[in-house]
Design an enzyme around this catalytic site. Structure first.
Site, PDB file in Angstrom:
ATOM      1  N   GLU A  22       0.823  -1.214   0.000  1.00 18.54           N
ATOM      2  CA  GLU A  22       0.000   0.000   0.000  1.00 18.54           C
ATOM      3  C   GLU A  22       0.859   1.266   0.000  1.00 18.54           C
ATOM      4  O   GLU A  22       0.423   2.308  -0.468  1.00 18.54           O
ATOM      5  CB  GLU A  22      -0.916   0.031   1.229  1.00 18.54           C
ATOM      6  CG  GLU A  22      -2.040  -0.973   1.195  1.00 18.54           C
ATOM      7  CD  GLU A  22      -2.929  -0.867   2.403  1.00 18.54           C
ATOM      8  OE1 GLU A  22      -4.127  -0.579   2.233  1.00 18.54           O
ATOM      9  OE2 GLU A  22      -2.421  -1.078   3.538  1.00 18.54           O
ATOM     10  N   TYR A  54     -16.832  25.707  -1.471  1.00 18.60           N
ATOM     11  CA  TYR A  54     -16.658  24.265  -1.575  1.00 18.60           C
ATOM     12  C   TYR A  54     -15.654  23.865  -2.638  1.00 18.60           C
ATOM     13  O   TYR A  54     -15.022  22.819  -2.535  1.00 18.60           O
ATOM     14  CB  TYR A  54     -17.986  23.523  -1.755  1.00 18.60           C
ATOM     15  CG  TYR A  54     -18.945  24.117  -2.748  1.00 18.60           C
ATOM     16  CD1 TYR A  54     -18.783  23.929  -4.108  1.00 18.60           C
ATOM     17  CD2 TYR A  54     -20.042  24.853  -2.320  1.00 18.60           C
ATOM     18  CE1 TYR A  54     -19.666  24.475  -5.021  1.00 18.60           C
ATOM     19  CE2 TYR A  54     -20.926  25.403  -3.215  1.00 18.60           C
ATOM     20  CZ  TYR A  54     -20.737  25.205  -4.570  1.00 18.60           C
ATOM     21  OH  TYR A  54     -21.613  25.750  -5.470  1.00 18.60           O
ATOM     22  N   GLU A  74      -7.784   7.058   9.954  1.00 18.32           N
ATOM     23  CA  GLU A  74      -8.150   7.809  11.155  1.00 18.32           C
ATOM     24  C   GLU A  74      -7.227   9.015  11.337  1.00 18.32           C
ATOM     25  O   GLU A  74      -7.691  10.110  11.689  1.00 18.32           O
ATOM     26  CB  GLU A  74      -8.080   6.905  12.396  1.00 18.32           C
ATOM     27  CG  GLU A  74      -9.135   5.811  12.450  1.00 18.32           C
ATOM     28  CD  GLU A  74      -8.769   4.532  11.704  1.00 18.32           C
ATOM     29  OE1 GLU A  74      -9.490   3.535  11.883  1.00 18.32           O
ATOM     30  OE2 GLU A  74      -7.776   4.521  10.942  1.00 18.32           O
ATOM     31  N   LYS A  99     -12.621   4.205   2.148  1.00 15.86           N
ATOM     32  CA  LYS A  99     -11.521   3.592   1.410  1.00 15.86           C
ATOM     33  C   LYS A  99     -12.100   2.397   0.647  1.00 15.86           C
ATOM     34  O   LYS A  99     -12.116   1.271   1.138  1.00 15.86           O
ATOM     35  CB  LYS A  99     -10.421   3.169   2.393  1.00 15.86           C
ATOM     36  CG  LYS A  99      -9.141   2.716   1.735  1.00 15.86           C
ATOM     37  CD  LYS A  99      -8.087   2.432   2.811  1.00 15.86           C
ATOM     38  CE  LYS A  99      -6.838   1.859   2.214  1.00 15.86           C
ATOM     39  NZ  LYS A  99      -5.858   1.479   3.258  1.00 15.86           N
TER      40      LYS A  99
END
Length: 117
Positions: A22, A54, A74, A99
Site C-alpha cells: 500500500e 466548496y 483515522e 476507502k
C-alpha cells in the site's frame, strides 16, 4: 437549526495504508463533508467571500491527500478536519472518509468523525 454546506463523493488519491504494497501505490479515497456555517450573510450579500467555498475546500483536500502519507485513515481524517476547521473558519464538521476496495466483500470501509471549532 444549523446551516450545512456539504460536499459528497469527493474522490481523490493518496498513498495510505499499513501494508508494504500500500505504501507503493495511490489508492482512491472518497470524502463526504457536512460543514456548519451560517449562510444568512452570504445569502443576504450574494458574496462568495462570505461563504464556505466548496471548490476551494475540495482543492485543499485533494492537495493535502497528494502531499501527505499516512498509514491510517483515522490519522488522515483527524489532521485534515483540524486544518479545515482552522483554515476555512468552519464551526463544526462531519467528515466521512471511505476507502473503497480495502475489504473486497464490502463497497467501502472508513471512518465518520465530527469535530467542532
Amino acid at each position: 437549526m444549523k446551516d450545512i454546506v456539504f460536499i459528497e463523493g469527493l474522490k481523490t488519491e493518496a498513498v495510505i495504508g499499513v501494508y508494504d504494497w500500500e505504501k507503493k501505490i495511490k489508492q482512491v479515497l472518497v470524502f463526504d463533508l457536512a460543514m456548519e456555517h451560517d449562510n444568512q450573510l452570504p445569502a443576504a450579500t450574494d458574496d462568495l467571500s462570505k461563504t464556505l467555498d466548496y471548490e476551494a475546500i475540495s482543492n485543499y483536500i485533494t492537495s493535502f491527500c497528494s502531499e501527505h502519507v499516512f498509514e491510517l485513515i483515522e490519522t488522515l481524517a483527524e489532521r485534515l478536519c483540524a486544518l479545515l476547521i482552522n483554515d476555512f473558519n468552519i464551526n463544526g464538521l462531519t467528515m466521512t472518509l471511505r476507502k473503497p476496495g480495502a475489504v473486497p466483500s464490502a463497497n467501502a470501509v472508513g471512518v465518520k468523525i465530527y469535530r467542532q471549532k
